[in-house]
Design an enzyme around this catalytic site. Structure first.
Site, PDB file in Angstrom:
ATOM      1  N   LYS A   1       0.120   4.488  -0.296  1.00 12.39           N
ATOM      2  CA  LYS A   1      -0.635   5.585   0.302  1.00 12.39           C
ATOM      3  C   LYS A   1      -0.089   6.688  -0.668  1.00 12.39           C
ATOM      4  O   LYS A   1      -0.145   6.593  -1.688  1.00 12.39           O
ATOM      5  CB  LYS A   1       0.091   5.755   1.955  1.00 12.39           C
ATOM      6  CG  LYS A   1      -0.053   4.382   2.827  1.00 12.39           C
ATOM      7  CD  LYS A   1       0.042   4.531   4.034  1.00 12.39           C
ATOM      8  CE  LYS A   1       0.043   3.131   4.744  1.00 12.39           C
ATOM      9  NZ  LYS A   1       0.152   3.210   6.329  1.00 12.39           N
TER      10      LYS A   1
ATOM     11  N   GLU B   1      -4.931  -5.072  10.758  1.00 13.84           N
ATOM     12  CA  GLU B   1      -3.884  -4.102  11.079  1.00 13.84           C
ATOM     13  C   GLU B   1      -4.134  -3.350  12.404  1.00 13.84           C
ATOM     14  O   GLU B   1      -4.867  -2.480  12.528  1.00 13.84           O
ATOM     15  CB  GLU B   1      -3.711  -3.204   9.947  1.00 13.84           C
ATOM     16  CG  GLU B   1      -3.431  -3.817   8.508  1.00 13.84           C
ATOM     17  CD  GLU B   1      -3.104  -2.820   7.459  1.00 13.84           C
ATOM     18  OE1 GLU B   1      -2.002  -2.825   7.091  1.00 13.84           O
ATOM     19  OE2 GLU B   1      -4.007  -1.803   7.395  1.00 13.84           O
TER      20      GLU B   1
ATOM     21  N   HIS C   1      -9.245   1.140   5.353  1.00  9.95           N
ATOM     22  CA  HIS C   1      -8.030   1.436   6.061  1.00  9.95           C
ATOM     23  C   HIS C   1      -8.220   2.397   7.090  1.00  9.95           C
ATOM     24  O   HIS C   1      -8.848   3.225   7.106  1.00  9.95           O
ATOM     25  CB  HIS C   1      -6.988   1.851   4.986  1.00  9.95           C
ATOM     26  CG  HIS C   1      -5.560   1.824   5.621  1.00  9.95           C
ATOM     27  ND1 HIS C   1      -4.957   2.955   6.445  1.00  9.95           N
ATOM     28  CD2 HIS C   1      -4.415   0.986   5.348  1.00  9.95           C
ATOM     29  CE1 HIS C   1      -3.915   2.283   6.745  1.00  9.95           C
ATOM     30  NE2 HIS C   1      -3.455   1.432   6.191  1.00  9.95           N
TER      31      HIS C   1
ATOM     32  N   GLY D   1       3.047   2.117  10.598  1.00 11.99           N
ATOM     33  CA  GLY D   1       3.897   3.014  10.491  1.00 11.99           C
ATOM     34  C   GLY D   1       4.819   3.237  11.684  1.00 11.99           C
ATOM     35  O   GLY D   1       5.462   4.385  11.625  1.00 11.99           O
TER      36      GLY D   1
ATOM     37  N   GLU E   1      -6.379   4.671   7.981  1.00 10.80           N
ATOM     38  CA  GLU E   1      -6.211   6.267   7.997  1.00 10.80           C
ATOM     39  C   GLU E   1      -7.330   6.537   7.294  1.00 10.80           C
ATOM     40  O   GLU E   1      -7.606   7.985   7.274  1.00 10.80           O
ATOM     41  CB  GLU E   1      -4.974   6.075   6.947  1.00 10.80           C
ATOM     42  CG  GLU E   1      -3.643   5.924   7.873  1.00 10.80           C
ATOM     43  CD  GLU E   1      -2.308   5.267   6.928  1.00 10.80           C
ATOM     44  OE1 GLU E   1      -2.492   5.336   5.880  1.00 10.80           O
ATOM     45  OE2 GLU E   1      -1.409   4.945   7.720  1.00 10.80           O
TER      46      GLU E   1
ATOM     47  N   ASN F   1       0.755  -1.180  -0.062  1.00 14.33           N
ATOM     48  CA  ASN F   1      -0.151  -0.138  -0.134  1.00 14.33           C
ATOM     49  C   ASN F   1       0.761   1.266  -0.055  1.00 14.33           C
ATOM     50  O   ASN F   1       1.543   1.492   0.968  1.00 14.33           O
ATOM     51  CB  ASN F   1      -0.920  -0.021   1.251  1.00 14.33           C
ATOM     52  CG  ASN F   1      -1.811   1.167   1.365  1.00 14.33           C
ATOM     53  OD1 ASN F   1      -1.603   2.012   0.651  1.00 14.33           O
ATOM     54  ND2 ASN F   1      -2.186   1.257   2.469  1.00 14.33           N
TER      55      ASN F   1
ATOM     56  N   SER G   1       3.747  -2.469  10.137  1.00 15.21           N
ATOM     57  CA  SER G   1       5.319  -2.543  10.147  1.00 15.21           C
ATOM     58  C   SER G   1       5.803  -3.856   9.703  1.00 15.21           C
ATOM     59  O   SER G   1       6.879  -4.381  10.611  1.00 15.21           O
ATOM     60  CB  SER G   1       5.668  -2.097  11.599  1.00 15.21           C
ATOM     61  OG  SER G   1       5.234  -0.749  11.957  1.00 15.21           O
TER      62      SER G   1
HETATM   63  P1  PGA Z   1       3.204  -0.056   7.415  1.00 18.47           P
HETATM   64  O1  PGA Z   1       1.804   0.337   7.019  1.00 18.47           O
HETATM   65  O2  PGA Z   1       3.887  -1.083   6.982  1.00 18.47           O
HETATM   66  O3  PGA Z   1       4.021   1.175   7.040  1.00 18.47           O
HETATM   67  O4  PGA Z   1       3.100   0.058   9.110  1.00 18.47           O
HETATM   68  C1  PGA Z   1       0.851  -0.860   6.535  1.00 18.47           C
HETATM   69  C2  PGA Z   1      -0.581  -0.429   6.201  1.00 18.47           C
HETATM   70  O5  PGA Z   1      -0.911   0.891   6.565  1.00 18.47           O
HETATM   71  O6  PGA Z   1      -1.180  -0.897   5.625  1.00 18.47           O
END
Ligand code: PGA
Length: 273
Positions: free
Chosen positions: A35, A191, A121, A197, A123, A33, A235
Site C-alpha cells: 500500500k 478480501e 482492491h 486492516g 481501497e 501489498n 488480516s
Molecule cells: P491486511 O490487508 O492484511 O492489512 O488486512 C490486506 C489487503 O488489503 O490486501
C-alpha cells in the site's frame, strides 16, 4: 498414498488436494501489498531480507510477490531480479498512455520489471470510486501489458451481515473479469472488506464457502478455472496463516500489514513451504 487420505481442512497444504485433481492444483501465491508504505532505504532492505530468506529456503512451494508503492517498482524489481521474489504494481490506468495526470499504465509497470499488478482492491474501489466496469478494463490493460492480474473482490460488513455475500461476490466477478483470462494470467483475491486492516478474519468455514463459490463462478469466465489461484486476504498473519491456507480452494494470501516486515511476512510464506 495421498489420494486415499480422508481430506479435511486442517490438513497441511503439502498433502491437501483441495477437492481438485492433483494436476490442477496450482502453485500457491503469497503476495504482499505494501500500500502507501515504505521509503526507499527501508524497502530495499526488507526486499533484501526476503530474497535472502528465499535463497536459504531453497526450493519453494509457493510463489512470492511484493507490491510496493509505484515509485519503488524499478528499484525493487532490479533488486529482486533472478530471485524467487516477484514484484508487482498495486493499480494501473486502463489506457496505455495519454493525458492522465498522476496515473501510471500497465505498460509502465511492466517496463519497470514488475510481472504482476493488483486491480480492484477495495481501497481503490472505495477511495477512487472504481466500479466493476473500471476494474474489468484495468484487468484487461494488465493482460495487454503481459502482466498477471490479481483481481480483488469482497463484501462489506453490511453485506456479510445481511447474508448477501455470495451474491455480491458473483456480481463483482461477472463485472470485473475481462475476456481472455486464464489460469496463467489471472489470480482472484477474496478480501472481505471488514477484515482488511482490522485484525478480524473470516472463519475457515466462511472462507471455505466463499472460495468454493468463487471456484464455481469463474468456470466459464477464466480458462483453466480449476487451476486458477484464489487468494484469501484480510488480516492474514503468521498466527492464522496455517489455518487459512489449509482451507479448500485457498491457493495463497494477499497480505497487507503483515507484509511490511520480513519477520512478519516470512511465517506466512512458510505456511506454504
Ligand atoms: P491486511 O490487508 O492484511 O492489512 O488486512 C490486506 C489487503 O488489503 O490486501
Amino acid at each position: 498414498m495421498a489420494y486415499e487420505l480422508k481430506l479435511h481442512d486442517n490438513m497441511p497444504l503439502k498433502i491437501k488436494l483441495r477437492g481438485r485433481k492433483m494436476t490442477n492444483t496450482p502453485t500457491p501465491l503469497i503476495a504482499g501489498n505494501w500500500k502507501m508504505n515504505g521509503l526507499a532505504a527501508d524497502s530495499l532492505s526488507t526486499i533484501g531480507e526476503l530474497i535472502d530468506k528465499a535463497a536459504k529456503a531453497g526450493s519453494m512451494r509457493c510463489d512470492i510477490l511484493i507490491c510496493p508503492p509505484a515509485v519503488l517498482l524499478r528499484d525493487m524489481a532490479s533488486a529482486a531480479n533472478s530471485s524467487a521474489v516477484n514484484i508487482g504494481g498495486q493499480d494501473c490506468h486502463m489506457n496505455e498512455k495519454g493525458a492522465h495526470t498522476g496515473d501510471i499504465s500497465a505498460e509502465m509497470i511492466a517496463d519497470s520489471g514488475a510481472t504482476y499488478c493488483i486491480v480492484g482492491h477495495s481501497e481503490r474501489r472505495t477511495d477512487h470510486g472504481e466500479t466493476d466496469a473500471v476494474v474489468q478494463q484495468k484487468a484487461s490493460a494488465v493482460h495487454r501489458a503481459g502482466l498477471i492480474a490479481i483481481i480483488c473482490v469482497g463484501e462489506i460488513l453490511e453485506e456479510r451481515e445481511s447474508g448477501t455475500t455470495l451474491g455480491v461476490i458473483s456480481k463483482q466477478l461477472s463485472g470485473s473479469i475481462p475476456s481472455g483470462c486464464n489460469s496463467e494470467n489471472t489470480v482472484i483475491a477474496y478480501e472481505p472488506v471488514w477484515a482488511i486492516g482490522t485484525g478480524k478474519t473470516s472463519t475457515a468455514d466462511d472462507v471455505r464457502q466463499v472460495h468454493a463459490h468463487i471456484r464455481q463462478e469463474i468456470s466459464g469466465k477464466i480458462d483453466g478455472s480449476d487451476a486458477t489461484r484464489l487468494l484469501y486476504g484480510g488480516s492474514v498473519k503468521g498466527s492464522n496463516a496455517d489455518e487459512l491456507m489449509a482451507v479448500a480452494n485457498v491457493d495463497g494470501a494477499l497480505v497487507g500489514g503483515a507484509s511490511l516486515k520480513s519477520e512478519d511476512f516470512w511465517p506466512i510464506v512458510n505456511s506454504c513451504i
